[in-house]
Design a protein around this motif. Sequence first.
Motif, PDB file in Angstrom:
ATOM      1  N   THR A  62       0.794  -1.235   0.000  1.00  0.00           N
ATOM      2  CA  THR A  62       0.000   0.000   0.000  1.00  0.00           C
ATOM      3  C   THR A  62       0.825   1.285   0.000  1.00  0.00           C
ATOM      4  N   VAL A  63       2.127   1.182  -0.105  1.00  0.00           N
ATOM      5  CA  VAL A  63       2.971   2.381  -0.059  1.00  0.00           C
ATOM      6  C   VAL A  63       2.569   3.406  -1.117  1.00  0.00           C
ATOM      7  N   GLY A  64       2.260   2.957  -2.323  1.00  0.00           N
ATOM      8  CA  GLY A  64       1.915   3.893  -3.388  1.00  0.00           C
ATOM      9  C   GLY A  64       0.679   4.722  -3.077  1.00  0.00           C
ATOM     10  N   ILE A  65      -0.375   4.058  -2.620  1.00  0.00           N
ATOM     11  CA  ILE A  65      -1.612   4.796  -2.323  1.00  0.00           C
ATOM     12  C   ILE A  65      -1.446   5.675  -1.087  1.00  0.00           C
ATOM     13  N   VAL A  66      -0.631   5.230  -0.145  1.00  0.00           N
ATOM     14  CA  VAL A  66      -0.375   6.054   1.037  1.00  0.00           C
ATOM     15  C   VAL A  66       0.351   7.333   0.631  1.00  0.00           C
ATOM     16  N   LEU A  67       1.323   7.213  -0.257  1.00  0.00           N
ATOM     17  CA  LEU A  67       2.027   8.408  -0.728  1.00  0.00           C
ATOM     18  C   LEU A  67       1.098   9.335  -1.513  1.00  0.00           C
ATOM     19  N   LEU A  68       0.209   8.746  -2.310  1.00  0.00           N
ATOM     20  CA  LEU A  68      -0.758   9.571  -3.040  1.00  0.00           C
ATOM     21  C   LEU A  68      -1.693  10.275  -2.063  1.00  0.00           C
ATOM     22  N   ARG A  69      -2.193   9.532  -1.074  1.00  0.00           N
ATOM     23  CA  ARG A  69      -3.083  10.131  -0.071  1.00  0.00           C
ATOM     24  C   ARG A  69      -2.366  11.242   0.678  1.00  0.00           C
ATOM     25  N   ASN A  70      -1.074  11.073   0.917  1.00  0.00           N
ATOM     26  CA  ASN A  70      -0.308  12.114   1.592  1.00  0.00           C
ATOM     27  C   ASN A  70      -0.317  13.410   0.790  1.00  0.00           C
ATOM     28  N   GLU A  71      -0.308  13.305  -0.526  1.00  0.00           N
ATOM     29  CA  GLU A  71      -0.391  14.504  -1.359  1.00  0.00           C
ATOM     30  C   GLU A  71      -1.677  15.275  -1.073  1.00  0.00           C
ATOM     31  N   TYR A  72      -2.791  14.559  -0.902  1.00  0.00           N
ATOM     32  CA  TYR A  72      -4.074  15.217  -0.634  1.00  0.00           C
ATOM     33  C   TYR A  72      -4.113  15.795   0.775  1.00  0.00           C
ATOM     34  N   VAL A  73      -3.656  14.999   1.734  1.00  0.00           N
ATOM     35  CA  VAL A  73      -3.776  15.392   3.141  1.00  0.00           C
ATOM     36  C   VAL A  73      -2.770  16.474   3.499  1.00  0.00           C
ATOM     37  N   ALA A  74      -1.506  16.236   3.215  1.00  0.00           N
ATOM     38  CA  ALA A  74      -0.462  17.159   3.642  1.00  0.00           C
ATOM     39  C   ALA A  74      -0.415  18.428   2.798  1.00  0.00           C
ATOM     40  N   ARG A  75      -0.694  18.291   1.512  1.00  0.00           N
ATOM     41  CA  ARG A  75      -0.610  19.445   0.626  1.00  0.00           C
ATOM     42  C   ARG A  75      -1.955  20.115   0.388  1.00  0.00           C
ATOM     43  N   GLY A  76      -3.033  19.447   0.802  1.00  0.00           N
ATOM     44  CA  GLY A  76      -4.362  20.027   0.651  1.00  0.00           C
ATOM     45  C   GLY A  76      -4.846  20.104  -0.782  1.00  0.00           C
ATOM     46  N   THR A  77      -4.249  19.347  -1.669  1.00  0.00           N
ATOM     47  CA  THR A  77      -4.632  19.369  -3.075  1.00  0.00           C
ATOM     48  C   THR A  77      -5.817  18.443  -3.325  1.00  0.00           C
ATOM     49  N   THR A  78      -6.541  18.675  -4.391  1.00  0.00           N
ATOM     50  CA  THR A  78      -7.666  17.806  -4.749  1.00  0.00           C
ATOM     51  C   THR A  78      -7.356  16.945  -5.964  1.00  0.00           C
ATOM     52  N   ALA A  79      -6.196  17.152  -6.573  1.00  0.00           N
ATOM     53  CA  ALA A  79      -5.766  16.334  -7.703  1.00  0.00           C
ATOM     54  C   ALA A  79      -4.244  16.385  -7.777  1.00  0.00           C
ATOM     55  N   VAL A  80      -3.673  15.271  -8.196  1.00  0.00           N
ATOM     56  CA  VAL A  80      -2.227  15.161  -8.299  1.00  0.00           C
ATOM     57  C   VAL A  80      -1.888  15.004  -9.776  1.00  0.00           C
ATOM     58  N   SER A  81      -0.805  15.622 -10.194  1.00  0.00           N
ATOM     59  CA  SER A  81      -0.410  15.518 -11.604  1.00  0.00           C
ATOM     60  C   SER A  81       0.052  14.103 -11.927  1.00  0.00           C
TER      61      SER A  81
END
Length: 194
Positions: A156-175
Amino acid sequence: MADTRRRGAELERAILRAAVEELTENGYAGLTMDRVARRAGTNKNAIYRRWSSRAALGLSAYRELIKADREPADTGTLRGDVLELLRGANRQQSANPVLGGVIRGLLAAAAEDPELAAQLRENVLDAGSGLWLTVLGRAVARGEIRPEALHPRVATVGIVLLRNEYVARGTTAVSDEVIEEIVDEVYLPLVRGR
């Protein structure tokens, strides 16, 4: 107002649907048993018979909100499968930007609520390891990685890192560039190195 007609699974679905709507509209901080009961057309006792606490109901609602009832794509390569899963999660997040706020609210509330923190660790933070283990299992069968990579935390490392982009950075979409970086610079080296 007690519901005298709906029972069992039908009532449970109505309660869960109401909880999802409350969570989406008001976040975890605004999720109350009273509001859910009113919206579901039932009483709090009916909710407490199914969910022991607001934390348990909130987590069930969150899981329902992010639920993916699909078999992971089989592109023929581990890289392709992982990219598809992460891109799908990113599309889901982009289509429903409330998700980031909901998880941030749950995490913030967990700091004050030990029961919620325990349930988050147990039920949500595994990030759908079954789906990821399926993808890794196919890669093992194809000879792309060794069986030692079949570990839920690794999977699950990949999805955890993606989720971190949303949570820590407050973004709603990742490039897509960030998604490819997660896969190529972190995920694949990790699973191939085990």
